[in-house]
Write a protein that holds these residues in place. Structure first.
Motif, mmCIF file in Angstrom:
data_model
loop_
_atom_site.group_PDB
_atom_site.id
_atom_site.type_symbol
_atom_site.label_atom_id
_atom_site.label_comp_id
_atom_site.label_asym_id
_atom_site.label_seq_id
_atom_site.Cartn_x
_atom_site.Cartn_y
_atom_site.Cartn_z
ATOM 1 N N SER A 241 -46.017 33.766 -47.100
ATOM 2 C CA SER A 241 -46.109 35.185 -46.781
ATOM 3 C C SER A 241 -47.331 35.814 -47.437
ATOM 4 O O SER A 241 -48.081 36.581 -46.817
ATOM 5 N N ALA A 242 -47.546 35.490 -48.724
ATOM 6 C CA ALA A 242 -48.708 36.028 -49.439
ATOM 7 C C ALA A 242 -50.007 35.478 -48.863
ATOM 8 O O ALA A 242 -51.007 36.201 -48.739
ATOM 9 N N VAL A 243 -50.015 34.199 -48.507
ATOM 10 C CA VAL A 243 -51.205 33.595 -47.903
ATOM 11 C C VAL A 243 -51.565 34.313 -46.601
ATOM 12 O O VAL A 243 -52.735 34.661 -46.362
ATOM 13 N N LEU A 244 -50.569 34.549 -45.759
ATOM 14 C CA LEU A 244 -50.844 35.203 -44.484
ATOM 15 C C LEU A 244 -51.276 36.648 -44.678
ATOM 16 O O LEU A 244 -52.084 37.170 -43.899
ATOM 17 N N GLY A 245 -50.748 37.316 -45.698
ATOM 18 C CA GLY A 245 -51.208 38.670 -45.983
ATOM 19 C C GLY A 245 -52.698 38.685 -46.286
ATOM 20 O O GLY A 245 -53.449 39.549 -45.810
ATOM 21 N N ASP A 246 -53.151 37.723 -47.093
ATOM 22 C CA ASP A 246 -54.576 37.609 -47.388
ATOM 23 C C ASP A 246 -55.375 37.235 -46.147
ATOM 24 O O ASP A 246 -56.478 37.745 -45.919
ATOM 25 N N LEU A 247 -54.822 36.344 -45.335
ATOM 26 C CA LEU A 247 -55.510 35.914 -44.123
ATOM 27 C C LEU A 247 -55.740 37.085 -43.176
ATOM 28 O O LEU A 247 -56.826 37.245 -42.594
ATOM 29 N N VAL A 248 -54.735 37.930 -43.031
ATOM 30 C CA VAL A 248 -54.882 39.117 -42.173
ATOM 31 C C VAL A 248 -55.948 40.045 -42.748
ATOM 32 O O VAL A 248 -56.767 40.615 -42.012
ATOM 33 N N ALA A 249 -55.963 40.209 -44.072
ATOM 34 C CA ALA A 249 -56.966 41.079 -44.695
ATOM 35 C C ALA A 249 -58.378 40.566 -44.440
ATOM 36 O O ALA A 249 -59.288 41.338 -44.108
ATOM 37 N N VAL A 250 -58.576 39.256 -44.578
ATOM 38 C CA VAL A 250 -59.887 38.664 -44.330
ATOM 39 C C VAL A 250 -60.274 38.832 -42.861
ATOM 40 O O VAL A 250 -61.426 39.187 -42.537
ATOM 41 N N ALA A 251 -59.316 38.588 -41.963
ATOM 42 C CA ALA A 251 -59.597 38.722 -40.531
ATOM 43 C C ALA A 251 -59.980 40.162 -40.171
ATOM 44 O O ALA A 251 -60.883 40.396 -39.362
ATOM 45 N N ARG A 252 -59.294 41.131 -40.768
ATOM 46 C CA ARG A 252 -59.656 42.539 -40.532
ATOM 47 C C ARG A 252 -61.090 42.816 -40.983
ATOM 48 O O ARG A 252 -61.851 43.504 -40.296
ATOM 49 N N ASN A 253 -61.445 42.294 -42.145
ATOM 50 C CA ASN A 253 -62.808 42.502 -42.639
ATOM 51 C C ASN A 253 -63.828 41.908 -41.674
ATOM 52 O O ASN A 253 -64.877 42.508 -41.420
ATOM 53 N N ARG A 254 -63.518 40.719 -41.166
ATOM 54 C CA ARG A 254 -64.426 40.083 -40.208
ATOM 55 C C ARG A 254 -64.514 40.888 -38.916
ATOM 56 O O ARG A 254 -65.583 41.024 -38.325
ATOM 57 N N THR A 255 -63.386 41.440 -38.494
ATOM 58 C CA THR A 255 -63.337 42.153 -37.214
ATOM 59 C C THR A 255 -64.102 43.476 -37.272
ATOM 60 O O THR A 255 -64.853 43.818 -36.347
#
Length: 432
Positions: free
Chosen positions: A304-318
Motif C-alpha cells: 500500500s505504501a509502495v503504491l502511494g509513492d508510485l502514484v505520487a511519482v506518476a503524478r509528478n511525471r504527468t
C-alpha cells in the motif's frame, strides 16, 4: 520492479486489480513493464515480464519508475544508482540501504532530476515519512519515539500478557510467522535502528546513518523484568527514540538516535500498542503531540505504501512536478550515547547483610547518579541472597554504565540481573 517476494507479489496484484483507479489518481496509466528476479523460473505467472537482467531493466528506455523491493545493500544500491543516473525515479522500501547510504541515492536523484520516495521503508502502511517531510515542514520537531518493529512488539506483548519467557514468546512468534527463521535483525534491534536513522534524518534535517544509532535488542529481557515493570505501572517496549537537544552553554545543539528496550508508563498511548502493530509518537513545537498507528509490516500493508509513492511519482511525471528533495540544512552533530540522559531501573542480586545498601548507594553518589527509589525483596538473616532494585533520577548513560561496572565487582553483589531505561515520553499522552 526489482524483486517479487511477499511485498513485490502484492504490488503486482494491486497494480492489476486497481489499474483503472490508479490511472485516474496518477493522471496516466501505470503499467508494469518488467520484473527482475534472481530465479525467473519461480515466477512463471509473470510471463514475459520476468527477467534476470536487473541492470538492463532499470536502464530501459520505456521505464519511467523503478520500484525496489529486494532489500539489503547490494545489488540494490548499484541498481538504484544506475536507475537514478539514467533519470528514472525510484520508489524503494529498503530501510537498510537508506540508513546506510541514503545520501548517495539522494545526491544521484538531485543530479538527474529524478524523484526518490521511500514511505514503505518505515512502519509499513502507516503514513509517517510524508507527514514528517511535508506536513510538518513548517514546524520544529523535537522528538520522534515509537515502536517500529512488529516482531519484537509481538514478543514483548506475549511476555506481558502471559508471563512467558523470551524464548517461549519467540517460539510462538516464529510459529505464527511474525519472526524469521533467523530473527537477529529484529530481536537484536538492527531493523529498528535503520528506521530510527531514517526518522531522525527527516525530522531533524540532518544526515543520520545506522552507524550513528545506539542499538540494543530484547534478548536479555526476562519475565522478571516484565513483572518489575508492571510493579511500577509500566510496560516494556523496544523503542526507537530520536531527539533534538537545544544548545546549552558551550554544548551545541545536537541530535541523538537510539534503539533499546525501555519501561514506559502504562498511561502512555504507546503502552497500549500490542501484537505486531507499530506506532510512532511525534512531538513538535507548534503541532504538539501526534501519534501514528497501524500495521507496520506485511505484504499488503507495505505494498500500500509502495503504491502511494508510485502514484505520487506518476503524478509528478504527468504534470511536470518534482517530489521533495533531501533536506540536510541543519547538519546537526550526533550526540554520543554516553551523554544522553535518561532514568534507569537497575536490578541487583546481593547479599542481605548490614552495610550493603549504603555501599551501593555510595557508588551511585560517587558517579553522580541520583537514586529516586530503592526496593529489596528476599534475603535471610544469615546474609542470604536478596534482590535489590534501584530506580534512578535522570543521568547520563556513561555515568550509569560506570556505576554498574563498579557495583558488579563488589563482594556483596552476586550479579547485575538487568539494567533497563525508564522513559516517561510525556505522560499526558496525545493532544486531541
Amino acid at each position: 520492479m526489482l524483486g517479487c517476494g511477499t511485498v513485490g507479489g502484492e504490488v503486482v496484484r494491486l497494480l492489476r486489480e486497481q489499474a483503472t483507479e490508479l490511472a485516474a489518481r496518477a493522471g496516466a496509466p501505470v503499467e508494469l513493464v518488467g520484473v527482475a528476479v534472481r530465479r525467473p523460473q519461480r515466477h512463471a505467472d509473470l510471463g514475459e515480464l520476468v527477467t534476470a537482467d536487473a541492470s538492463g531493466l532499470v536502464t530501459r528506455d520505456d521505464v519511467d519508475v523503478v520500484v525496489e523491493v529486494i532489500g539489503g545493500i547490494e545489488p540494490a544500491r548499484t541498481l538504484l544508482l544506475e536507475a537514478l543516473k539514467a533519470g528514472k525515479s525510484v520508489v524503494t522500501a529498503n530501510k537498510a540501504l537508506l540508513a546506510e547510504d541514503g545520501a548517495a541515492l539522494a545526491e544521484a536523484a538531485d543530479a538527474s532530476g529524478a524523484d526518490l520516495y521511500y514511505e514503505a521503508s518505515v512502519a509499513g502502511a502507516i503514513p509517517l515519512l510524508r507527514p514528517l517531510r511535508e506536513s510538518l515542514a513548517g514546524d520544529r520537531i523535537t522528538r520522534v519515539a515509537g515502536i517500529v518493529n512488529g516482531t519484537t512488539n509481538f514478543i514483548l506483548s506475549a511476555m506481558t500478557e502471559s508471563g512467558a519467557s523470551y524464548a517461549e514468546a519467540l517460539e510462538e512468534a516464529t510459529r505464527l510467522g511474525y519472526a524469521e527463521a533467523d530473527p537477529s535483525a529484529d530481536v537484536d534491534g538492527y531493523d529498528a535502528a535503520s528506521k530510527a536513522a531514517i526518522l531522525a534524518s527527516l525530522a531533524f534535517h540532518t544526515r543520520v546513518t545506522s552507524a550513528d544509532v545506539h542499538c540494543e535488542g530484547i534478548r536479555e529481557v526476562s519475565a522478571a523484568d516484565i513483572a518489575a515493570a508492571a510493579g511500577m505501572d509500566c510496560v516494556i517496549k523496544l523503542l526507537a527514540i530520536c531527539e533534538r537537544t537545544p544548545a546549552d552553554g558551550d554544548t551545541p545543539e545536537s541530535v541523538s538516535a537510539r534503539v533499546h528496550p525501555a519501561m514506559i508508563p502504562a498511561s502512555h498511548p504507546l503502552a497500549a500498542v500490542d501484537g505486531a502493530f507499530n506506532a510512532v509518537f511525534v512531538e513538535a513545537e507548534a503541532a504538539g503531540q501526534l501519534m501514528f498507528y497501524g500495521q507496520g509490516a506485511g505484504g499488503a500493508p507495505t505494498a500500500s505504501a509502495v503504491l502511494g509513492d508510485l502514484v505520487a511519482v506518476a503524478r509528478n511525471r504527468t504534470v511536470g512536478g518534482r517530489g521533495p528533495r533531501e533536506s540536510t540544512y541543519a547538519s546537526l552533530p550526533v550526540r554520543p550515547m554516553g551523554t544522553v540522559p535518561t532514568r534507569y531501573h537497575v536490578s541487583l542480586d546481593v547479599a542481605d547483610r548490614a552495610g550493603v545498601l549504603s555501599t551501593i548507594a555510595g557508588e551511585f553518589a560517587r558517579h553522580g547518579v541520583s537514586i529516586a527509589a530503592v526496593r529489596q525483596t528476599g534475603g535471610r538473616p544469615d546474609g542470604g541472597p536478596a534482590r535489590l532494585v534501584v530506580v534512578t533520577h535522570t543521568a547520563p548513560e556513561a555515568a550509569l554504565a560506570a556505576t554498574v561496572e563498579v557495583i558488579a565487582g563488589l563482594d556483596a553483589v552476586r550479579g547485575v540481573e538487568s539494567v533497563l531505561r525508564v522513559e516517561d515520553l510525556g505522560r499526558k499522552g496525545v493532544a486531541g
